[in-house]
Design an enzyme around this catalytic site. Structure first.
Site, mmCIF file in Angstrom:
data_model
loop_
_atom_site.group_PDB
_atom_site.id
_atom_site.type_symbol
_atom_site.label_atom_id
_atom_site.label_comp_id
_atom_site.label_asym_id
_atom_site.label_seq_id
_atom_site.Cartn_x
_atom_site.Cartn_y
_atom_site.Cartn_z
ATOM 1 N N GLU A 100 -0.866 5.295 -2.583
ATOM 2 C CA GLU A 100 -0.566 3.867 -2.721
ATOM 3 C C GLU A 100 -1.439 3.039 -1.774
ATOM 4 O OE1 GLU A 100 1.245 1.541 -4.094
ATOM 5 O OE2 GLU A 100 3.272 2.204 -4.565
ATOM 6 N N ASP A 101 -1.649 1.776 -2.107
ATOM 7 C CA ASP A 101 -2.338 0.877 -1.170
ATOM 8 C C ASP A 101 -1.369 0.390 -0.089
ATOM 9 O OD1 ASP A 101 -0.862 -0.715 -2.949
ATOM 10 O OD2 ASP A 101 -2.460 -2.170 -3.288
ATOM 11 N N ILE A 102 -0.180 -0.058 -0.512
ATOM 12 C CA ILE A 102 0.774 -0.612 0.448
ATOM 13 C C ILE A 102 2.195 -0.423 -0.075
ATOM 14 C CG2 ILE A 102 0.514 -2.958 -0.532
ATOM 15 C CD1 ILE A 102 0.852 -4.074 2.326
ATOM 16 N N ASP A 104 5.607 -2.157 0.254
ATOM 17 C CA ASP A 104 6.114 -3.458 0.688
ATOM 18 C C ASP A 104 7.626 -3.469 0.453
ATOM 19 O OD1 ASP A 104 6.207 -6.148 1.377
ATOM 20 O OD2 ASP A 104 5.349 -6.857 -0.491
ATOM 21 N N GLY A 106 9.048 -1.659 -1.662
ATOM 22 C CA GLY A 106 9.384 -0.267 -1.979
ATOM 23 C C GLY A 106 9.728 -0.081 -3.453
ATOM 24 N N THR A 108 7.880 -0.299 -6.201
ATOM 25 C CA THR A 108 6.891 0.490 -6.949
ATOM 26 C C THR A 108 7.052 1.970 -6.633
ATOM 27 O OG1 THR A 108 5.389 -1.385 -6.718
ATOM 28 C CG2 THR A 108 4.428 0.673 -7.495
ATOM 29 N N LYS A 132 4.532 -1.715 5.128
ATOM 30 C CA LYS A 132 5.019 -3.032 5.585
ATOM 31 C C LYS A 132 6.546 -2.966 5.599
ATOM 32 C CE LYS A 132 2.836 -6.959 3.707
ATOM 33 N NZ LYS A 132 2.793 -8.093 2.752
ATOM 34 N N ASP A 160 -5.882 -7.105 -3.009
ATOM 35 C CA ASP A 160 -6.372 -8.380 -3.551
ATOM 36 C C ASP A 160 -5.484 -9.555 -3.184
ATOM 37 O OD1 ASP A 160 -4.233 -7.375 -5.310
ATOM 38 O OD2 ASP A 160 -4.695 -9.130 -6.524
#
Ligand code: IMP
Ligand code: MG
Length: 179
Positions: A100-102, A104, A106, A108, A132, A160
């Site tokens: 994953e990228d991030i 946040d 949770g 996803t 995060k 992005d």
């Protein structure tokens, strides 16, 4: 290299070299734990593409790669997950490493992980570039992370703002939300 951030009001929080050094160390840790498991490494598009490619080239064991697509963000507001592209490989009986990228809210991670387990994955562990934790809605935690950050909106290194700035090789935090 992209050097003109235009009207982006942002500051660097992780330099390119810092990111690469951290990924090397993280990859060594994962290599110790996955060297005999032939995992399926799944990149969550689009945001994780840069982290994924840097990470897997530092993993010293046999693996397969695959991709899924999720969309959950509209501008800087967190919304529902709207679209998913499934993996080409079956996850049945596989040890999956979800990249994953991030993490946040949770949402996803929670959704993808449960779906893979219900499709018969042997195990699903998550590797995220950024955690995060202050924004968490679901009780989920990444198994591996490169960095933790506070409650700022970040761009670059795959992430992005409105589909822009993904190619920046370092990580920037927006100083004030764009309108
Ligand atoms: P979650 O489902 O709330 O954990 O968030 C997942 C997705 O939101 C991530 O995969 C990112 O695409 C996006 N996202 C969350 N925070 C940020 C940010 O600070 N910058 C860019 N994208 C973000
Ligand atoms: Mg995104």
């Amino acid at each position: 290299m992209f050097e003109n951030y235009g009207d982006l009001n942002a500051e660097i929080i992780f330099h390119q070299q810092q990111i690469q050094q951290r990924i090397t160390a993280l990859a060594q840790e994962i290599t110790q734990q996955y060297k005999d498991k032939n995992p399926l490494c799944v990149c969550v598009l689009t945001g994780a593409f840069m982290f994924f490619s840097d990470l897997i080239r530092n993993l010293g064991f046999p693996l397969d790669i695959d991709f899924i697509r999720c969309q959950s963000y509209h501008k800087t507001k967190n919304g529902d997950i709207t679209k998913t592209m499934q993996t080409k490989n079956s996850v049945k009986g596989r040890n999956v490493l979800l990249v994953e990228d991030i993490v946040d809210s949770g949402n996803t991670l929670f959704q993808i992980k449960n779906e893979m387990l219900s499709r018969g994955a042997l195990s699903v562990k998550t590797i995220t570039f950024l955690d995060k934790p202050s924004q968490r809605v679901k009780m989920v935690q990444p198994d591996y992370k490169a960095f933790s950050i506070g409650n700022s909106f970040v761009v670059g290194y795959g992430l992005d703002y409105d589909e822009k700035y993904r190619q920046i090789p370092c990580l920037l935090a927006l100083k004030s939300p764009k309108k």
